[in-house]
Design a protein around this motif. Sequence first.
Motif, PDB file in Angstrom:
ATOM      1  N   GLY A 757      21.584 -22.516  21.430  1.00 58.95           N
ATOM      2  CA  GLY A 757      21.319 -21.179  20.926  1.00 58.95           C
ATOM      3  C   GLY A 757      20.042 -21.013  20.134  1.00 58.95           C
ATOM      4  O   GLY A 757      19.792 -19.948  19.580  1.00 58.95           O
ATOM      5  N   THR A 758      19.195 -22.045  20.054  1.00 58.55           N
ATOM      6  CA  THR A 758      17.922 -21.898  19.342  1.00 58.55           C
ATOM      7  C   THR A 758      16.924 -21.183  20.247  1.00 58.55           C
ATOM      8  O   THR A 758      17.034 -21.191  21.478  1.00 58.55           O
ATOM      9  N   ASP A 759      15.919 -20.570  19.646  1.00 54.87           N
ATOM     10  CA  ASP A 759      14.897 -19.896  20.438  1.00 54.87           C
ATOM     11  C   ASP A 759      14.165 -20.872  21.340  1.00 54.87           C
ATOM     12  O   ASP A 759      13.778 -20.520  22.458  1.00 54.87           O
ATOM     13  N   TRP A 760      13.965 -22.098  20.879  1.00 51.25           N
ATOM     14  CA  TRP A 760      13.287 -23.101  21.710  1.00 51.25           C
ATOM     15  C   TRP A 760      14.132 -23.406  22.950  1.00 51.25           C
ATOM     16  O   TRP A 760      13.636 -23.365  24.083  1.00 51.25           O
ATOM     17  N   ALA A 761      15.425 -23.690  22.739  1.00 53.89           N
ATOM     18  CA  ALA A 761      16.292 -24.029  23.864  1.00 53.89           C
ATOM     19  C   ALA A 761      16.425 -22.857  24.831  1.00 53.89           C
ATOM     20  O   ALA A 761      16.264 -23.020  26.056  1.00 53.89           O
ATOM     21  N   LEU A 762      16.722 -21.670  24.307  1.00 51.42           N
ATOM     22  CA  LEU A 762      16.932 -20.527  25.183  1.00 51.42           C
ATOM     23  C   LEU A 762      15.633 -20.045  25.813  1.00 51.42           C
ATOM     24  O   LEU A 762      15.646 -19.521  26.938  1.00 51.42           O
ATOM     25  N   GLY A 763      14.505 -20.247  25.114  1.00 54.37           N
ATOM     26  CA  GLY A 763      13.217 -19.875  25.693  1.00 54.37           C
ATOM     27  C   GLY A 763      12.882 -20.725  26.905  1.00 54.37           C
ATOM     28  O   GLY A 763      12.407 -20.226  27.930  1.00 54.37           O
ATOM     29  N   LEU A 764      13.122 -22.039  26.807  1.00 54.17           N
ATOM     30  CA  LEU A 764      12.865 -22.912  27.947  1.00 54.17           C
ATOM     31  C   LEU A 764      13.890 -22.682  29.056  1.00 54.17           C
ATOM     32  O   LEU A 764      13.560 -22.771  30.246  1.00 54.17           O
ATOM     33  N   GLN A 765      15.122 -22.400  28.673  1.00 56.54           N
ATOM     34  CA  GLN A 765      16.139 -22.088  29.689  1.00 56.54           C
ATOM     35  C   GLN A 765      15.727 -20.863  30.487  1.00 56.54           C
ATOM     36  O   GLN A 765      15.814 -20.857  31.731  1.00 56.54           O
ATOM     37  N   ALA A 766      15.287 -19.817  29.787  1.00 55.50           N
ATOM     38  CA  ALA A 766      14.856 -18.594  30.479  1.00 55.50           C
ATOM     39  C   ALA A 766      13.649 -18.873  31.367  1.00 55.50           C
ATOM     40  O   ALA A 766      13.558 -18.343  32.490  1.00 55.50           O
ATOM     41  N   ARG A 767      12.725 -19.701  30.895  1.00 54.77           N
ATOM     42  CA  ARG A 767      11.533 -20.020  31.693  1.00 54.77           C
ATOM     43  C   ARG A 767      11.916 -20.738  32.976  1.00 54.77           C
ATOM     44  O   ARG A 767      11.400 -20.436  34.066  1.00 54.77           O
ATOM     45  N   CYS A 768      12.816 -21.686  32.879  1.00 53.13           N
ATOM     46  CA  CYS A 768      13.240 -22.428  34.065  1.00 53.13           C
ATOM     47  C   CYS A 768      14.067 -21.553  35.010  1.00 53.13           C
ATOM     48  O   CYS A 768      13.921 -21.631  36.240  1.00 53.13           O
ATOM     49  N   GLN A 769      14.919 -20.721  34.423  1.00 57.05           N
ATOM     50  CA  GLN A 769      15.724 -19.838  35.265  1.00 57.05           C
ATOM     51  C   GLN A 769      14.848 -18.841  36.007  1.00 57.05           C
ATOM     52  O   GLN A 769      15.118 -18.496  37.166  1.00 57.05           O
ATOM     53  N   ALA A 770      13.796 -18.378  35.339  1.00 57.73           N
ATOM     54  CA  ALA A 770      12.875 -17.442  35.979  1.00 57.73           C
ATOM     55  C   ALA A 770      12.235 -18.053  37.209  1.00 57.73           C
ATOM     56  O   ALA A 770      12.007 -17.362  38.217  1.00 57.73           O
ATOM     57  N   LEU A 771      11.923 -19.355  37.163  1.00 59.41           N
ATOM     58  CA  LEU A 771      11.327 -20.005  38.324  1.00 59.41           C
ATOM     59  C   LEU A 771      12.274 -20.026  39.513  1.00 59.41           C
ATOM     60  O   LEU A 771      11.833 -20.114  40.675  1.00 59.41           O
TER      61      LEU A 771
END
Length: 924
Positions: A757-771
Motif C-alpha cells: 500500500g505504499t506509493d512506491w509499491a503501488l506506483g510500480l504496480q500501476a506502471r507494470c500493469q499499464a504495460l
Amino acid sequence: MRLPADLSRWRRAAELVGRRAECSLLDRLIATVRSGSSQALLVHGEPGVGKTALLEYLAVQALGYRLVRSNGVQSEMELPFAGLHQLCAPLLERLDDLPEPQAGALRTAFGLASGPPPDRFLIGLATLSLLSVTAEDQPLLCLVDDYQWLDGASAQAIAFVARRLDAESVGLVVATRSLSEELEGLPELQVSGLAVADAAALLDSELTGPVDAAIRDQLVAETRGNPLALLELPREFTPAQLAGGFGLPAAGPLSGRIEESFARRAAALDESARQLLLVAAADPSGDSALVWRAATTLGIDSSAASPAVETGLLELGARVRFRHPLARSGIYRSATLRQRQQVHDALAQATDPGIDPDRRAWHQAHAAVGPDEHIAAELEQSAGRARARGGLPAAAAFLLRAATLTLDPAHRATRALAAAETHVQAGSYADVHDLLTMAEAGPLTDHQRAHTDLIRAHLAFVTNRGNDAPSLFLRAAKHLQPIDPQLSRTTYLDALSAAIFAGRLATPGGDVVAVAQSAGTAPPAAEPRVPDLLLTGTAARFNDGYAASLPTLREALRQVDESKPAEEELRWLWLASTTALRIWDDERWDVLSARHLELARHVGALGELPLALTTRAYLMLFQGRLDAAEAMADEEQAIKESAGTALAPYIALGLAAFRGGEDRMAELHGTMVPGMTQRGEGVGITFAEWAKALLCNSLRRYSDALRAAQRAAEYLPDPGALIWPLVELVEAAVRSEDHAAAVDAYDRLVDMTAVCGTDWALGLQARCQALLSKNDVAENLFRESIERLARTMLRVDLARAHLLYGEWLRRERRHTQAREQLRTAHTLFEAMGLTAFAERAAHELRAAGGAAGKRADAGRYDDLTAQEAQIARMARDGLSNPEIAGRLFISPHTVQYHLRKVYAKLGVTSRKQLELVLRPSHDA
C-alpha cells in the motif's frame, strides 16, 4: 641536527658493501619524504641478508628527520599493541591534536584510558593521523624491523598506515623475512645475497689471518652471499683450519647455522655470563633495569656483563640490544627447557604486577612446569584487558595458553571455548577447530555445547559467506532453545540472515524456507524488542505469507525510533534497513540507512561500514543521486584498500547499471558471479543479474534484459530477497513480446505490492500493469503511476514512468503528448546522469518528431585523478578536511594536498567555487 649516538655503527651503516643499488633506492625514498610526499617500502629477504643494516643506513641518511622505530620480538607477539606502542610512544605528545574518536582509540589501545574496544581500522586511521600531525613539524621516518614478529594488532595497524600514506612527509620502511597477505601490493625491495666479488671482499675484511682459497670460495658459495653468515660462520673454524683448507661448513638451513654460531659463542662463556645472555634473550622489552632485577634474583652479579658484552653478541646500556635477532633466538633456543623456565620465573618476579600485569602473566606461563590454575586465571584476566583495548589477537593467545595450563577438565573446556570464540572475532581461524575439539573433550553444559555449535556457525559464515552456515546456526538455535531462549532467538535470526544471504546456493536443509519453518518454533519473547520482531516477521513471511508478515515487520521498524545502545543497534540496523526495502517503504529505508551509516561512522565501526554504505548508496541510486553513490563507492574502495580485503563491489555494480556502463558491467559481472558462486553468496548472483537486466533495458536490448531478469528472479522461495528483478522482468518481457512471462512476473509482483500500500509499491504496480493493458486502462494506470511515484523520493522510477508513458503515447500516435512525457523523462535522466536511459528517451523523442535538449554538463572531472575527484566531490558537498580524511582513510594533510591540485586544475580558489563547476550530489 641529530647526531649518531654510536659513531662506529654510524660509519658501518654508511659504508655498506655491495649495496649500491639498494642504498640508491633508499636515498630516493629520503628525497621523496623531504619533498613533502610520503612513501612506504617493504624490505624483505632471508635472515641475515642485511635488512637491518639497510634500516641503519636509512637512519644515518635521515639526519634532520624525526626518527621512530619498532622492532618485532617473537616472544612478545601475544602482547596487544606492543609493537605499535614502540613506534608511537615518542609521538604521544601530539595525541590531543587528533580528532575524536581517533585519540580515544589510541588511548584505549595503549592502556592510557578506558573505553569501548576500538575498531582495528579506527586504530590504523588514528596512527596515520598521529604520524601526519607529527610530520607537520619535520619529516618523519618510521623504521619497523622484524615485522613478522609483531603482535597481530600492531601488524594490522602498520599495514593499514602503509597502504594509506600519501602526502604527509612520512617515510615508513618495514623489514620482514617473508611477504604476507596484508602487505601485498606495497612497493618492495627484495634483498638478496651479495655478488661473489662483494661477498669475498666482505669476508676478507673480517678475517684476521690467511685463508685457503677453496675455503673462501666455499664460504661465499654456501652462504649465497648472506652478509651475516659471512661475518659469523668463519668464527666456527680455527685459523689453522681456515689456512689449511680443512673444515668446510656443515650442511643445513642457513638461519639455523647462524643461530648455532651465535649459540656456540655464548656457550664458551662462564655460567653467569651465559645466564645473563639468556635473561636478556627471554625479555623482549629491552628494559635493562628489568634484566638486572631478574639477574639478581638468579644470583648473577654485575661481573657477568663484561664477558657477555665482549662477545659482541649483546649491548648493555640504557637499553638491551642484541647484535641480531638470530643472536637472541640462537641463545634462547640453545638453552634447555628447565633453564628457560627458571629465567622466565625470574623475569616474572622482577616485573611489577601493578604496572605490567600482562607481561608478568606471560612470563609466568612460560615458567610453568605443568598445569597451574593461578597462572591460567592471571592469563584469563590478561585476555580481558587485551579485549578491552581492542587487542583481540592477543586476547585469543592469552586464552589459548590459559586453556593449556588448566588441569580441571571443566575449566579447561570453558577457556578453550572462550579462546575459540575470540579467535573467530579476531579473524584468526587456524586454531579454532583444535580449540573446539579441546572444549568438546571436557564436560560441557548444554549451554556450552550449543555455544560450540554457534561458534562453528559463525566460523562457517565469515569464511565462506553462506552454504553450510544457515544449517549450523539452525542447529545451535535449536540447542539453545530450552536453555537460553533469548540467545536462541538471536541465533535463529542469524540463521535467517545467513539463509537469505546464501539464497539459491544454500545447502540442503539450510535454505530460507527450511530455516524459517524452524525459526517459527522459537520461544516468544516476553517483551519483544526490534530483533525479536524482525525474527517473528521474517519467519512469518515464509511460513504464513507476505501479507501476514507486514504488521510485525512494520512494528519492528517503528521501534527502531526508540533510543537503543549504539553497540546493540548496530547488530540489526542492516537487517532493519533491508527489511524496509523488502516491504517497499522508501521513507523508512531512507531513515534507517542514514542512521546505520551515521552510527557506524560515529562509533568507528569500520568493519560495519561496507554494509551500511551499500544500503545507503542504493537509495542514492534510486533517487538519481549518482555522485553521492559514487562517493560511497569511493569510501567502500578505501576500506578495501586499507584492509587488503576483497569486498564484493555492489555499489560499483549499481553505478554501472544506472549509468549505462556496458563495458564496466561486463567487467564486474564477469568477476563477481564466479566468486560469489564459489563463496556461496547467492544473493549476490541475484544482484548481479538484476543489474544486468536494468542495464539492458536502458540500452533497449530487451531480449538480453529478459534472460538476465529471469535468472535474477528464478529463486522462487524468496522473491523478496531483491524486489526489483520482477519490475525489470515485466518491462523486458512486454518489449520482447513474451506475454506469458510478463503476466507471471506481474502476478508475483502484485503479491507483494498490493498488500504493502505504499506509493512506491503501488506506483510500480500501476506502471507494470499499464504495460500489460490497453487504451484508457493503460493511460489511467500510467497517470496513476506518475502521480504515486512523484510522492516518493525515488526520481529514477518516476523518470522511467514518464518514459514508458511517452513510449506508449508515441505508439498510440499521440505525438504531441508523447513529446511532453519523453522530454520530461529525458530532462530527468540527463540531470541525474543516467546516460543510457537518457539516450533511450532521446531516441523515442526523435521518433515522435521532437528534439532532445543539449546534454547537461556532467561536471569537470576529466582532468582530475580518481582520488582528486573523490576529494573534490566531498569538499563540494560541504565535508571538512578531517571528515573527508575519515571517510577515505587518509590524513587531513593528504586531503589538503589534493585539494590544492584540484583548485589548480579547475581554476577555482575555494570550496564554494567547486559548487559552480561540479554538479552537486546532495550527499547524505
